[in-house]
Design a protein around this motif. Structure first.
Motif, PDB file in Angstrom:
ATOM      1  N   UNK A 142      -9.597  -1.352  -2.750  1.00  0.00           N
ATOM      2  CA  UNK A 142      -8.356  -1.240  -2.708  1.00  0.00           C
ATOM      3  C   UNK A 142      -7.949  -0.874  -1.211  1.00  0.00           C
ATOM      4  N   UNK A 143      -6.600  -1.108  -0.987  1.00  0.00           N
ATOM      5  CA  UNK A 143      -6.182  -0.703   0.320  1.00  0.00           C
ATOM      6  C   UNK A 143      -4.835   0.382   0.396  1.00  0.00           C
ATOM      7  N   UNK A 144      -4.911   1.275   1.431  1.00  0.00           N
ATOM      8  CA  UNK A 144      -3.758   2.078   1.095  1.00  0.00           C
ATOM      9  C   UNK A 144      -3.207   2.310   2.878  1.00  0.00           C
ATOM     10  N   UNK A 145      -1.993   3.135   2.882  1.00  0.00           N
ATOM     11  CA  UNK A 145      -1.663   3.456   4.011  1.00  0.00           C
ATOM     12  C   UNK A 145      -1.149   4.798   4.095  1.00  0.00           C
ATOM     13  N   UNK A 146      -1.023   5.419   5.353  1.00  0.00           N
ATOM     14  CA  UNK A 146      -0.519   6.937   5.256  1.00  0.00           C
ATOM     15  C   UNK A 146       0.553   6.915   6.362  1.00  0.00           C
ATOM     16  N   UNK A 147       1.957   7.255   5.926  1.00  0.00           N
ATOM     17  CA  UNK A 147       3.001   6.944   6.870  1.00  0.00           C
ATOM     18  C   UNK A 147       3.966   8.147   6.714  1.00  0.00           C
ATOM     19  N   UNK A 148       4.609   8.594   7.907  1.00  0.00           N
ATOM     20  CA  UNK A 148       5.333   9.690   7.506  1.00  0.00           C
ATOM     21  C   UNK A 148       6.970   9.311   7.843  1.00  0.00           C
TER      22      UNK A 148
ATOM     23  N   UNK B  50      -0.641   2.176  -1.912  1.00  0.00           N
ATOM     24  CA  UNK B  50      -1.753   2.002  -2.471  1.00  0.00           C
ATOM     25  C   UNK B  50      -1.692   0.590  -3.099  1.00  0.00           C
ATOM     26  N   UNK B  51      -2.547  -0.435  -2.588  1.00  0.00           N
ATOM     27  CA  UNK B  51      -2.617  -1.611  -3.186  1.00  0.00           C
ATOM     28  C   UNK B  51      -4.040  -1.542  -4.061  1.00  0.00           C
ATOM     29  N   UNK B  52      -3.982  -1.810  -5.466  1.00  0.00           N
ATOM     30  CA  UNK B  52      -5.208  -1.534  -6.068  1.00  0.00           C
ATOM     31  C   UNK B  52      -5.337  -2.413  -7.402  1.00  0.00           C
TER      32      UNK B  52
ATOM     33  N   UNK C  67      -3.510  -7.478  -8.660  1.00  0.00           N
ATOM     34  CA  UNK C  67      -3.282  -6.613  -7.729  1.00  0.00           C
ATOM     35  C   UNK C  67      -2.026  -5.665  -8.046  1.00  0.00           C
ATOM     36  N   UNK C  68      -1.910  -4.385  -7.954  1.00  0.00           N
ATOM     37  CA  UNK C  68      -0.813  -3.348  -8.316  1.00  0.00           C
ATOM     38  C   UNK C  68      -0.563  -3.016  -6.832  1.00  0.00           C
ATOM     39  N   UNK C  69       0.600  -2.507  -6.743  1.00  0.00           N
ATOM     40  CA  UNK C  69       1.250  -1.709  -5.674  1.00  0.00           C
ATOM     41  C   UNK C  69       1.849  -0.481  -6.110  1.00  0.00           C
ATOM     42  N   UNK C  70       1.687   0.599  -5.702  1.00  0.00           N
ATOM     43  CA  UNK C  70       2.206   1.863  -5.801  1.00  0.00           C
ATOM     44  C   UNK C  70       2.756   2.630  -4.458  1.00  0.00           C
TER      45      UNK C  70
END
Ligand code: PMP
Length: 303
Positions: A33-39, A98-100, A115-118
């Motif tokens: 899966x892939x994700x990001x961290x953003x502020x 998070x794309x999982x 593929x789900x995205x949260x």
């Protein structure tokens, strides 16, 4: 960790406690899966997300590297991010898309799974450690090496890649340090567990090249700001003893923001306190992300 009220999942805003997934899922078992961290920061004009488009482009690119597609465009994800921040009523938050692969397809080969995205948000203060933005962090060289470029795809912010970073950070913290510094397969300095790394030597900023590192958005931000402030910035490989003899060092990252590094392996860096160049860059960074600067306003997406 402070729970928020809602999480966005596949187009729906659901209650935090209802945002569940089945236990038989590819991402849970294998880290595919892939994700990001953003502020998102509080500004005088309301909450603003820092470099949202760049993060979401990187999310789509991370999936492309792994061989699947995030089923939403960048523009759609921008709107969904704004929607969930508004729903949670936060002035300031950390954002985690998070794309999982939640269900189905338990074979290792990814074959047209769903593929789900949260998109979740929560409050996250100083990442490296409480008080480290001011007093600086004490860091340990990790015994784990940063993934070789052909072992894990280092330009992808892929879930499974974080096993290494979790082990490195956990070990460093168990040994009483704030953070780990990982070397690469050639023995040169690579990065922190989720931060890029800079040293300051004779007024010049030096940071390892991106060869085997994530395309860091904070790293890019700090390089742009530092050059505008008149600093020379060099991207070149260096060894750990180069760090021992630097006058200053600091980590940069979405979580870490600009966190001074004041000690490596029990040797103080410079005089062991946050240095003047680091402080100047911290101030410039916080002015931009908190909307107090007239420059780079295009980096902010208001909610
Ligand atoms: N390195 C790694 C391995 C990371 O996960 C992160 C956080 N995304 C960074 C560096 C810093 O990157 P950024 O400034 O884009 O958050």
């Amino acid at each position: 960790m402070e729970k928020a009220d809602y999480i966005w999942i596949d187009g729906k805003v659901v209650g935090w406690d209802d945002a569940t997934s089945h236990v038989i899922g590819n991402t849970l078992h294998y880290g595919f899966g892939v994700f990001e961290g953003i502020r998102c920061y509080k500004t005088e004009q309301g909450p603003a997300v820092f470099r949202l488009h760049d993060h979401l482009i990187r999310l789509r690119n991370s999936a492309k590297i792994l061989g699947f597609e995030v089923p939403y465009s960048v523009d759609e994800m921008v709107e969904s991010t704004r929607e969930i921040i508004r729903a949670n009523g936060a002035d300031e938050c950390y954002i985690r898309p998070l794309a999982y692969i939640g269900e189905g397809g338990m074979g290792l080969a990814y074959e047209d799974c769903q593929v789900n995205l949260l998109i979740a948000t929560w409050f996250w203060g100083e990442y490296v450690g409480k008080g480290t933005l001011e007093r600086g962090s004490r860091v340990k060289t990790s015994s784990y090496i940063r993934h070789h470029i052909n072992t894990h795809m280092s330009k992808a912010k892929a879930c499974g890649n974080y096993l290494l970073f979790q082990m490195a950070r956990t070990d460093a913290r168990r040994d009483g340090y704030d953070e780990a510094l990982l070397l690469d397969a050639n023995g040169q300095v690579a990065e922190g567990s989720v931060e890029h790394f800079f040293v300051v030597r004779n007024g010049v900023l030096v940071t390892p090249p991106l060869t085997h590192l994530l395309d860091g958005i904070t790293r890019d931000t700090v390089i742009v700001l530092a050059r505008e402030m008149g600093f020379e910035v060099r991207e070149e490989a260096f060894s750990r003893d180069y760090v021992h003899t630097a006058q200053e060092a600091f980590f940069v990252g979405t979580g870490a923001e600009v966190t001074p590094v004041v000690e490596l392996d029990r040797r103080p860096i410079g005089d062991g306190l946050r240095g003047p160049v680091t402080k100047q860059l911290q101030d410039a960074y916080f002015d931009v992300v908190k909307g107090r600067s007239n420059s780079h306003t295009d980096w902010l997406t208001y909610v």
